[in-house]
Design a protein around this motif. Structure first.
Motif, PDB file in Angstrom:
ATOM      1  N   ALA A   1       0.826  -1.208   0.000  1.00 49.24           N
ATOM      2  CA  ALA A   1       0.000   0.000   0.000  1.00 49.24           C
ATOM      3  C   ALA A   1       0.863   1.262   0.000  1.00 49.24           C
ATOM      4  O   ALA A   1       0.521   2.269  -0.626  1.00 49.24           O
ATOM      5  CB  ALA A   1      -0.920  -0.011   1.217  1.00 49.24           C
ATOM      6  N   ARG A   2       1.995   1.207   0.693  1.00 49.59           N
ATOM      7  CA  ARG A   2       2.885   2.364   0.776  1.00 49.59           C
ATOM      8  C   ARG A   2       3.718   2.541  -0.488  1.00 49.59           C
ATOM      9  O   ARG A   2       3.922   3.674  -0.958  1.00 49.59           O
ATOM     10  CB  ARG A   2       3.834   2.203   1.967  1.00 49.59           C
ATOM     11  N   CYS A   3       4.231   1.423  -1.005  1.00 49.31           N
ATOM     12  CA  CYS A   3       5.259   1.487  -2.042  1.00 49.31           C
ATOM     13  C   CYS A   3       4.790   1.064  -3.425  1.00 49.31           C
ATOM     14  O   CYS A   3       5.455   1.349  -4.426  1.00 49.31           O
ATOM     15  CB  CYS A   3       6.457   0.611  -1.646  1.00 49.31           C
ATOM     16  N   GLY A   4       3.668   0.356  -3.489  1.00 48.06           N
ATOM     17  CA  GLY A   4       3.183  -0.127  -4.774  1.00 48.06           C
ATOM     18  C   GLY A   4       4.008  -1.295  -5.290  1.00 48.06           C
ATOM     19  O   GLY A   4       4.719  -1.965  -4.547  1.00 48.06           O
ATOM     20  N   GLY A   5       3.890  -1.526  -6.587  1.00 47.57           N
ATOM     21  CA  GLY A   5       4.637  -2.609  -7.223  1.00 47.57           C
ATOM     22  C   GLY A   5       3.789  -3.812  -7.568  1.00 47.57           C
ATOM     23  O   GLY A   5       4.180  -4.630  -8.399  1.00 47.57           O
ATOM     24  N   ASN A   6       2.631  -3.945  -6.933  1.00 43.10           N
ATOM     25  CA  ASN A   6       1.765  -5.092  -7.210  1.00 43.10           C
ATOM     26  C   ASN A   6       0.814  -4.775  -8.358  1.00 43.10           C
ATOM     27  O   ASN A   6      -0.006  -3.860  -8.288  1.00 43.10           O
ATOM     28  CB  ASN A   6       0.965  -5.488  -5.967  1.00 43.10           C
ATOM     29  N   THR A   7       0.934  -5.543  -9.437  1.00 42.32           N
ATOM     30  CA  THR A   7       0.025  -5.380 -10.569  1.00 42.32           C
ATOM     31  C   THR A   7      -1.382  -5.818 -10.180  1.00 42.32           C
ATOM     32  O   THR A   7      -2.368  -5.145 -10.491  1.00 42.32           O
ATOM     33  CB  THR A   7       0.513  -6.213 -11.765  1.00 42.32           C
ATOM     34  N   ARG A   8      -1.488  -6.945  -9.510  1.00 37.99           N
ATOM     35  CA  ARG A   8      -2.786  -7.486  -9.108  1.00 37.99           C
ATOM     36  C   ARG A   8      -3.201  -6.938  -7.747  1.00 37.99           C
ATOM     37  O   ARG A   8      -2.343  -6.670  -6.897  1.00 37.99           O
ATOM     38  CB  ARG A   8      -2.720  -9.014  -9.039  1.00 37.99           C
ATOM     39  N   PRO A   9      -4.495  -6.783  -7.520  1.00 40.26           N
ATOM     40  CA  PRO A   9      -4.941  -6.437  -6.169  1.00 40.26           C
ATOM     41  C   PRO A   9      -4.508  -7.517  -5.176  1.00 40.26           C
ATOM     42  O   PRO A   9      -4.365  -8.694  -5.538  1.00 40.26           O
ATOM     43  CB  PRO A   9      -6.470  -6.406  -6.307  1.00 40.26           C
ATOM     44  N   VAL A  10      -4.304  -7.103  -3.951  1.00 41.00           N
ATOM     45  CA  VAL A  10      -3.915  -8.038  -2.885  1.00 41.00           C
ATOM     46  C   VAL A  10      -5.022  -8.034  -1.831  1.00 41.00           C
ATOM     47  O   VAL A  10      -5.348  -6.982  -1.270  1.00 41.00           O
ATOM     48  CB  VAL A  10      -2.564  -7.646  -2.259  1.00 41.00           C
ATOM     49  N   ARG A  11      -5.567  -9.205  -1.587  1.00 42.06           N
ATOM     50  CA  ARG A  11      -6.680  -9.331  -0.646  1.00 42.06           C
ATOM     51  C   ARG A  11      -6.229 -10.091   0.595  1.00 42.06           C
ATOM     52  O   ARG A  11      -5.673 -11.192   0.491  1.00 42.06           O
ATOM     53  CB  ARG A  11      -7.845 -10.077  -1.313  1.00 42.06           C
ATOM     54  N   LEU A  12      -6.430  -9.500   1.750  1.00 38.59           N
ATOM     55  CA  LEU A  12      -6.227 -10.217   3.009  1.00 38.59           C
ATOM     56  C   LEU A  12      -7.542 -10.869   3.390  1.00 38.59           C
ATOM     57  O   LEU A  12      -8.592 -10.215   3.390  1.00 38.59           O
ATOM     58  CB  LEU A  12      -5.818  -9.255   4.130  1.00 38.59           C
ATOM     59  N   PHE A  13      -7.490 -12.155   3.732  1.00 40.55           N
ATOM     60  CA  PHE A  13      -8.706 -12.845   4.144  1.00 40.55           C
ATOM     61  C   PHE A  13      -8.369 -13.745   5.327  1.00 40.55           C
ATOM     62  O   PHE A  13      -7.690 -14.762   5.170  1.00 40.55           O
ATOM     63  CB  PHE A  13      -9.285 -13.674   2.994  1.00 40.55           C
ATOM     64  N   PHE A  14      -8.813 -13.328   6.518  1.00 44.81           N
ATOM     65  CA  PHE A  14      -8.509 -14.041   7.753  1.00 44.81           C
ATOM     66  C   PHE A  14      -9.784 -14.655   8.308  1.00 44.81           C
ATOM     67  O   PHE A  14     -10.771 -13.950   8.564  1.00 44.81           O
ATOM     68  CB  PHE A  14      -7.900 -13.092   8.792  1.00 44.81           C
ATOM     69  N   SER A  15      -9.770 -15.962   8.534  1.00 43.98           N
ATOM     70  CA  SER A  15     -10.952 -16.680   9.010  1.00 43.98           C
ATOM     71  C   SER A  15     -10.904 -16.868  10.525  1.00 43.98           C
ATOM     72  O   SER A  15      -9.975 -16.414  11.197  1.00 43.98           O
ATOM     73  CB  SER A  15     -11.067 -18.023   8.300  1.00 43.98           C
ATOM     74  N   CYS A  16     -11.914 -17.573  11.061  1.00 42.17           N
ATOM     75  CA  CYS A  16     -12.079 -17.612  12.512  1.00 42.17           C
ATOM     76  C   CYS A  16     -12.334 -19.000  13.083  1.00 42.17           C
ATOM     77  O   CYS A  16     -12.565 -19.139  14.289  1.00 42.17           O
ATOM     78  CB  CYS A  16     -13.237 -16.696  12.923  1.00 42.17           C
ATOM     79  N   ASP A  17     -12.276 -20.058  12.259  1.00 47.55           N
ATOM     80  CA  ASP A  17     -12.633 -21.394  12.767  1.00 47.55           C
ATOM     81  C   ASP A  17     -11.790 -22.507  12.148  1.00 47.55           C
ATOM     82  O   ASP A  17     -12.204 -23.662  12.118  1.00 47.55           O
ATOM     83  CB  ASP A  17     -14.129 -21.664  12.525  1.00 47.55           C
ATOM     84  N   GLU A  18     -10.592 -22.177  11.703  1.00 46.74           N
ATOM     85  CA  GLU A  18      -9.747 -23.157  11.012  1.00 46.74           C
ATOM     86  C   GLU A  18      -9.372 -24.324  11.897  1.00 46.74           C
ATOM     87  O   GLU A  18      -9.290 -25.472  11.439  1.00 46.74           O
ATOM     88  CB  GLU A  18      -8.485 -22.458  10.480  1.00 46.74           C
ATOM     89  N   GLU A  19      -9.104 -24.048  13.170  1.00 43.08           N
ATOM     90  CA  GLU A  19      -8.594 -25.105  14.049  1.00 43.08           C
ATOM     91  C   GLU A  19      -9.629 -26.200  14.341  1.00 43.08           C
ATOM     92  O   GLU A  19      -9.277 -27.259  14.866  1.00 43.08           O
ATOM     93  CB  GLU A  19      -8.096 -24.500  15.367  1.00 43.08           C
ATOM     94  N   ILE A  20     -10.883 -25.955  13.997  1.00 44.51           N
ATOM     95  CA  ILE A  20     -11.904 -26.988  14.176  1.00 44.51           C
ATOM     96  C   ILE A  20     -12.485 -27.401  12.824  1.00 44.51           C
ATOM     97  O   ILE A  20     -13.600 -27.910  12.731  1.00 44.51           O
ATOM     98  CB  ILE A  20     -13.026 -26.530  15.135  1.00 44.51           C
ATOM     99  N   GLY A  21     -11.708 -27.198  11.758  1.00 41.59           N
ATOM    100  CA  GLY A  21     -12.109 -27.692  10.452  1.00 41.59           C
ATOM    101  C   GLY A  21     -12.911 -26.730   9.610  1.00 41.59           C
ATOM    102  O   GLY A  21     -13.493 -27.118   8.595  1.00 41.59           O
ATOM    103  N   SER A  22     -12.965 -25.447   9.993  1.00 37.81           N
ATOM    104  CA  SER A  22     -13.656 -24.400   9.223  1.00 37.81           C
ATOM    105  C   SER A  22     -15.110 -24.733   8.907  1.00 37.81           C
ATOM    106  O   SER A  22     -15.562 -24.574   7.764  1.00 37.81           O
ATOM    107  CB  SER A  22     -12.889 -24.114   7.921  1.00 37.81           C
ATOM    108  N   PRO A  23     -15.887 -25.170   9.905  1.00 41.43           N
ATOM    109  CA  PRO A  23     -17.275 -25.549   9.609  1.00 41.43           C
ATOM    110  C   PRO A  23     -18.141 -24.395   9.138  1.00 41.43           C
ATOM    111  O   PRO A  23     -19.054 -24.590   8.338  1.00 41.43           O
ATOM    112  CB  PRO A  23     -17.782 -26.095  10.955  1.00 41.43           C
ATOM    113  N   ALA A  24     -17.872 -23.178   9.632  1.00 42.33           N
ATOM    114  CA  ALA A  24     -18.717 -22.037   9.289  1.00 42.33           C
ATOM    115  C   ALA A  24     -18.184 -21.211   8.127  1.00 42.33           C
ATOM    116  O   ALA A  24     -18.918 -20.398   7.556  1.00 42.33           O
ATOM    117  CB  ALA A  24     -18.888 -21.128  10.515  1.00 42.33           C
ATOM    118  N   THR A  25     -16.925 -21.402   7.749  1.00 35.02           N
ATOM    119  CA  THR A  25     -16.315 -20.518   6.762  1.00 35.02           C
ATOM    120  C   THR A  25     -15.810 -21.226   5.508  1.00 35.02           C
ATOM    121  O   THR A  25     -15.351 -20.562   4.581  1.00 35.02           O
ATOM    122  CB  THR A  25     -15.131 -19.747   7.385  1.00 35.02           C
TER     123      THR A  25
END
Length: 387
Positions: A138-162
């Motif tokens: 975001a500060r310096c640029g350089g990425n041609t493609r958009p960059v998406r952060l996606f953080f989930s909340c239930d991975e340790e139990i097998g991601s039942p909701a996400t």
């Protein structure tokens, strides 16, 4: 496609900015490690998300939190690219395996270059790394493609909701980098086993263990026989392991147990005939392993195996690492992760891009702080290099 000289200079502006961020990275890591955020601890997961969101907001990165009732929230943020192409996803999970109160017993600390605390490697350090890579771009640029952060909340139990949401995100992506901890060897993860948890119960016949022992039928006895049969399904040559890791049963010592229950963990590869394996497991659980007892499955949770990372995506990361002065390879692991979900829809996925860590899910869990900056820099170069 070769980068132009201007593009190369822009890329290294991000690398140079990251080079000075280790103190800030460690400070943010300490703040989120010191928040209990075990799976289904809604308030704790939300607090982690709010802490990360505050940092992203300060960096001018648009961020949204999406409630997931019973589990917490999803964090979704976007750094625009110079082209309107499919995004690169930097993925992670905010939940840990630790119960509420763990932070009070052993909060974040640093000793001899290693950070310790609940979830420090799996995977709060990876979340921080992704956040700082996003800020660098975001500060310096350089990425041609958009960059998406996606953080989930239930991975340790097998991601039942996400899991469906994760797969939808992956379907629209060009590539996914999942910031699970780097291996102790320093390597990335290019292939993972899948996991399946099968919860089941056994019913017996209660009786006084001294007066009417023969009138009873022990659910614990029947469960023990089932455990032996289930463990016998382990076949290392085929990449299958089975482990009954949790058992409960009985009421008091002088009663033949009328009830017992357990949870079976199964690990398997992408080549496993899972339907056939599951049918065998069901037959063992449901068979009358002791007269007048019966068993049944109460719940099944699955995490998909991660198909092998395409060679080109691994090579892209390796080139950046080599420019930064370190070598890295890909390796297979028996641990399951949400990268199995993203790879299952055909999206090229590289896992283990977080800082190097060890002993996850234990009191000895640690993060090698010296790997924070170089692995963030290598990830930034890989993202910038995607065309």
């Amino acid at each position: 496609m070769q980068q132009s000289e201007a593009e190369t200079q822009t890329a290294y502006a991000a690398v140079d900015w990251l080079a000075g961020q280790r103190p800030e990275m460690e400070a943010l890591l300490g703040r989120i490690v010191d928040i209990d955020s075990g799976s289904r601890q809604e308030a704790g997961v939300a607090a982690v998300a709010q802490t990360l969101r505050a940092h992203l907001d300060a960096a001018g990165i648009a961020t949204e939190l999406h409630p997931v009732p019973g589990y917490g929230v999803l964090l979704d943020a976007l750094v625009p690219g110079t082209a309107d192409d499919a995004p690169v996803v930097l993925m992670g999970h905010m939940d840990t395996v630790y119960p509420a109160g763990t932070v009070a017993r052993r909060p974040f600390r640093v000793e001899h270059g290693r950070a310790y605390g609940p979830g420090v490697a799996d995977m709060k350090s990876g979340l921080v790394l992704n956040v700082f890579v996003a800020e660098a771009l975001a500060r310096c640029g350089g990425n041609t493609r958009p960059v998406r952060l996606f953080f989930s909340c239930d991975e340790e139990i097998g991601s039942p909701a996400t899991r469906e949401r994760i797969m939808d995100v992956a379907r629209g992506a060009h590539a996914v980098f999942n910031a699970e901890p780097g291996r102790v060897s320093g390597n990335l993860v290019t292939e993972r086993k899948g996991s399946m948890v099968v919860a089941f119960e056994v019913e017996g016949v209660a009786a006084h263990s001294g007066i009417n022992h023969a009138h009873g039928a022990s659910a614990i006895d029947a469960l023990a026989r089932k455990i032996l049969a289930l463990h016998a399904l382990t076949d290392p040559e085929r990449g299958i392991t089975t482990n009954v890791g949790q058992v409960q049963g009985g009421i008091v010592a002088n009663m033949v147990a009328p009830h017992a229950k357990a949870e079976l963990d199964v690990r398997y590869t992408a080549e496993t005939e899972l339907d056939a394996l599951y049918a065998t497991i069901r037959e063992i659980i449901e068979r009358e392993s002791l007269p007048r007892t019966r068993g049944w499955i109460t719940d099944t949770r699955r995490t998909l195996p991660m198909a092998r990372t395409p060679d080109a995506l691994l090579a892209l990361y390796q080139r950046g690492a080599q420019q930064l002065g370190f070598a890295v390879n890909g390796e297979f692991t028996g641990g399951a992760a949400d990268s199995g979900l993203t790879a299952s829809v055909g999206t090229p996925t590289l896992c283990g891009t977080g800082p190097v860590g060890g002993h996850p899910h234990t009191e000895r869990e640690y993060c090698e702080l010296s790997t924070f900056v170089p692995r963030a820099q290598a990830l930034a170069l890989a993202v910038i290099g995607l065309r």
